[in-house]
Scaffold this active site. Sequence first.
Site, mmCIF file in Angstrom:
data_model
loop_
_atom_site.group_PDB
_atom_site.id
_atom_site.type_symbol
_atom_site.label_atom_id
_atom_site.label_comp_id
_atom_site.label_asym_id
_atom_site.label_seq_id
_atom_site.Cartn_x
_atom_site.Cartn_y
_atom_site.Cartn_z
ATOM 1 N N LYS A 25 0.827 -1.204 0.000
ATOM 2 C CA LYS A 25 0.000 0.000 0.000
ATOM 3 C C LYS A 25 0.861 1.254 0.000
ATOM 4 O O LYS A 25 0.511 2.273 -0.604
ATOM 5 C CB LYS A 25 -0.916 -0.010 1.228
ATOM 6 C CG LYS A 25 -1.891 1.144 1.295
ATOM 7 C CD LYS A 25 -2.783 1.019 2.531
ATOM 8 C CE LYS A 25 -3.772 2.181 2.617
ATOM 9 N NZ LYS A 25 -4.631 2.075 3.828
ATOM 10 N N LYS A 95 -20.864 4.622 12.871
ATOM 11 C CA LYS A 95 -22.056 4.612 12.039
ATOM 12 C C LYS A 95 -22.592 6.037 11.904
ATOM 13 O O LYS A 95 -22.472 6.847 12.815
ATOM 14 C CB LYS A 95 -23.138 3.726 12.659
ATOM 15 C CG LYS A 95 -22.790 2.253 12.730
ATOM 16 C CD LYS A 95 -23.985 1.433 13.212
ATOM 17 C CE LYS A 95 -24.400 1.791 14.621
ATOM 18 N NZ LYS A 95 -25.520 0.950 15.110
ATOM 19 N N ASP A 118 -3.257 -8.474 13.967
ATOM 20 C CA ASP A 118 -2.735 -9.622 13.219
ATOM 21 C C ASP A 118 -1.287 -9.394 12.809
ATOM 22 O O ASP A 118 -0.411 -10.204 13.087
ATOM 23 C CB ASP A 118 -3.623 -9.937 12.014
ATOM 24 C CG ASP A 118 -3.697 -8.810 11.013
ATOM 25 O OD1 ASP A 118 -3.495 -7.634 11.407
ATOM 26 O OD2 ASP A 118 -3.952 -9.082 9.826
ATOM 27 N N ASP A 295 -14.588 28.515 37.689
ATOM 28 C CA ASP A 295 -15.128 27.253 37.166
ATOM 29 C C ASP A 295 -16.646 27.213 37.355
ATOM 30 O O ASP A 295 -17.186 26.341 38.028
ATOM 31 C CB ASP A 295 -14.451 26.083 37.877
ATOM 32 C CG ASP A 295 -14.719 24.745 37.194
ATOM 33 O OD1 ASP A 295 -15.228 24.755 36.048
ATOM 34 O OD2 ASP A 295 -14.431 23.709 37.802
ATOM 35 N N LYS A 297 -18.986 26.783 35.063
ATOM 36 C CA LYS A 297 -19.683 25.825 34.183
ATOM 37 C C LYS A 297 -21.075 26.335 33.810
ATOM 38 O O LYS A 297 -22.086 25.673 34.052
ATOM 39 C CB LYS A 297 -19.761 24.434 34.822
ATOM 40 C CG LYS A 297 -18.414 23.762 35.023
ATOM 41 C CD LYS A 297 -18.581 22.328 35.503
ATOM 42 C CE LYS A 297 -17.232 21.657 35.697
ATOM 43 N NZ LYS A 297 -16.492 22.177 36.857
ATOM 44 N N ASP A 300 -26.775 27.567 30.314
ATOM 45 C CA ASP A 300 -28.126 28.073 30.145
ATOM 46 C C ASP A 300 -28.209 28.817 28.819
ATOM 47 O O ASP A 300 -27.239 28.864 28.058
ATOM 48 C CB ASP A 300 -28.492 29.001 31.317
ATOM 49 C CG ASP A 300 -29.967 28.887 31.703
ATOM 50 O OD1 ASP A 300 -30.814 28.917 30.780
ATOM 51 O OD2 ASP A 300 -30.255 28.759 32.908
ATOM 52 N N GLY A 424 -6.456 19.519 42.246
ATOM 53 C CA GLY A 424 -7.250 19.982 43.375
ATOM 54 C C GLY A 424 -6.754 19.446 44.694
ATOM 55 O O GLY A 424 -5.856 20.013 45.316
#
EC number: 2.4.2.10
Length: 452
Positions: A25, A95, A118, A295, A297, A300, A424
């Site tokens: 290849k 998929k 393999d 932090d 987060k 909304d 932390g």
Amino acid sequence: MESKKEFFLECYKLGIIKFGRFTLKSGIESPFYVDLRPLASDPKILKNLANYLLEMLPLDNFDLICGVPYAALPMATAMSLESYIPLIIKRKEAKSYGTKKLIEGIYQKGQNCLLVEDVITSGKSLIETIAEVEQEDLKVADIVVVLDREQGGKQLLESKGYKVHTLFNISEVCTILQETGELSDEEVKRIQDFLQGNHIQFEEKKRLSYQQKSENAQHSVSKKLLETALAKESNLIASADVTTTQELLELAEKVGPHIIALKTHIDIISDFDYQNTIVPLKELAAKHNFLLMEDRKFADIGNTQELQFTSGVFKITDWADFVTSQVIGGFESLDCFKNVGVVAIIGMSSKGTLTTNSYREEALKVALSHPNVIGGVSQNALPEEILLFTPGVNLADSGDGKGQQYNTPDHVFKTLHTDFIIVGRGIYKSEDPAQAAIDYKNEGWKAYTASL
């Protein structure tokens, strides 16, 4: 079972190796061609192969088995049946419908996965598979291979800290076939010459240094973080999960000289007062040259997030250099963070998290395209275009009892190509937070430089 040599000769009868002139290849002309797919058509040989592979391995190390598609899938299946170790299946590509999964099967985050291949040549397919398996928060330490073509792949993987177990290599195979008259001395010499001259170097994309990223930075906060990292030779962000102003300020004073940012949860400070909490905190940040990361987060719609960011008692917009935000509200929900950088929550590590692979893909698209986003929080690697912030790093978590290192600075820099580590409890719960910060700073910087 018969001897290993006898077993190989039984396999050879199925035509798994051909000799002559073959264009691979890569475009290279090879004197031999290996195709182990016929082994799956002989149940006895496949069963014996599975047992030979299992005999080489410390089976207590593994929670799962995964075959590299496609040729190794029946081998991994046979190994699972013989060992009772659960099998997961990796697709070539996810998929485009249904669950859109890349990894099929039942598994839990943090489990150790044995990869089955393999044939190994350059190691490229294994490097790619490891990254995709680890993207699902599984851990890979060992790889078992039926045949090594001896063209550099095994050495590449071992240089990255993986254990590669090979049943046969091409030199051993040639010796067996030479002894049995299947190969002439001239053919063996031609194969040996080919191997010496065709050691394939799989060129991985090199990670960018802080200097290079700083030169390319589009956001002022990204640039400042990277410049601070270079100036202090630190990539450490300390998480201040404390509940009083005194604890917050004392921690900032102790760890400030060694960190590039202090991560706060300002709404857990029980005695919060802007003048007594934020003003002295900003002074400490200026004194010790570190940034403030709230932090919060945010999660909304844009209008609500803007009010949470600019209003109320905390007035985050007045003091935070950068904030964390979920991207579940979509692209426009991040528009309100005009004067700060945003670290997007791409994926979470908590058990049962809904940040699936498909969610992470969509979240990453938003993060990469929004001008306010400087990086992401993730347990997985991210594109070089944005900075990667990795929480959960702990020097005390030096292993899982099964021979592999996880969640240490070395692991996250080598495997995830992280940019900044967030620590932390390893610091604020330490008896000596200042010394702990020094230790993390040194280990983090060492791991970063080693990863370049």
